[in-house]
Design an enzyme around this catalytic site. Structure first.
Site, short mmCIF file in Angstrom:
data_model
loop_
_atom_site.label_atom_id
_atom_site.label_comp_id
_atom_site.label_asym_id
_atom_site.label_seq_id
_atom_site.Cartn_x
_atom_site.Cartn_y
_atom_site.Cartn_z
N GLU A 97 12.69 -3.69 8.48
CA GLU A 97 10.84 -3.40 8.51
C GLU A 97 10.32 -5.01 9.04
O GLU A 97 9.38 -4.84 9.57
CB GLU A 97 10.76 -2.72 6.58
N HIS A 100 10.13 -4.34 12.36
CA HIS A 100 8.51 -3.81 13.06
C HIS A 100 7.55 -5.16 12.78
O HIS A 100 7.04 -5.67 14.12
CB HIS A 100 8.32 -2.84 11.79
N HIS A 104 5.49 -6.81 15.83
CA HIS A 104 4.21 -6.72 15.76
C HIS A 104 3.58 -8.08 16.79
O HIS A 104 2.60 -8.96 17.44
CB HIS A 104 3.43 -6.94 15.07
#
Length: 225
Positions: A97, A100, A104
């Site tokens: 996670e 991610h 970004h």
């Protein structure tokens, strides 16, 4: 592709999806018994800090394997077993996670494409079933309506395939960072990679299923036109 082949693929996808979900659960449970030195939340915080990211909050949420990153709220949402767990499974999921988040922060191309599609896909998902149903019922009166529903469904299929490199890249970042930090070693690294591999398979089978469903609707429209 013939209708028979499409139905075979759809049935195979449903069976494989159930098998993969079961395998994912069993892998997570198995690797949850293999200890590491930090909780998932602590590992997530360390990975974000290592990448100079200090404006993302790590929170605990309910559920099992409900972990996700929300770029709108800037939160890494970890299920309780991952947030508090001190295991290879928790470490792998938490870092995935955070992968991610790093995507970004660095402007990773496929993630930017996926994020840009989210509002459109959400809208499409809210009406596509009704448009397809109306299109089938009114095929002899208003054939363009079924094709409009197919176009809406195609957005979901495209979204599913764009998701694949996003998920695979996040897993790659997670395993690389865990190894570099010494949180996993030659024995536990394959376990972390295996857990994330089965998670990735769920996205692969979903994309194949979406494509097969899209081909079914296209075949239906062509037959009835």
């Amino acid at each position: 592709m013939s209708n028979t082949m499409i139905w075979i693929v759809l049935i195979a996808v449903m069976v494989l999806s159930m098998l993969i979900q079961g395998r994912l659960q069993s892998r997570f449970e198995k690797y949850s018994q293999v200890p590491v030195s930090f909780t998932g939340a602590e590992i997530a915080g360390r990975m974000l800090a290592a990448h100079g990211i200090h404006d993302v909050q790590i929170v605990s949420i309910e559920g099992t394997l409900t972990d996700h990153y929300n770029p709108t709220t800037r939160t890494v949402n970890l299920s309780r077993d991952v947030y508090y767990g001190r295991s290879v499974a928790a470490a792998a999921v938490a870092c995935h996670e955070c992968g991610h988040v790093v995507q970004h922060a660095t402007g990773y191309g496929p993630l930017k494409m996926r994020s840009a599609m989210v509002p459109v896909v959400n809208f499409s998902n809210s009406i596509v079933s009704w448009v397809l149903l109306a299109g089938v019922l009114l095929i002899n009166i208003f054939p363009a309506l079924l094709w409009a529903g197919i176009a809406l469904f195609a957005l979901t299929t495209i979204f599913s395939f764009i998701t694949l490199p996003v998920e695979i890249n996040a897993s790659s970042r997670a395993i690389s960072w865990l190894e570099n930090e010494g949180i996993v070693n030659y024995e536990t690294k394959p376990m972390a990679a295996d857990a994330l591999k089965w998670a990735a398979y769920t996205y692969v089978i979903a994309a194949i299923g979406s494509l097969a469903t899209l081909l079914y609707y296209i075949s239906m429209a062509q037959r009835r036109s």
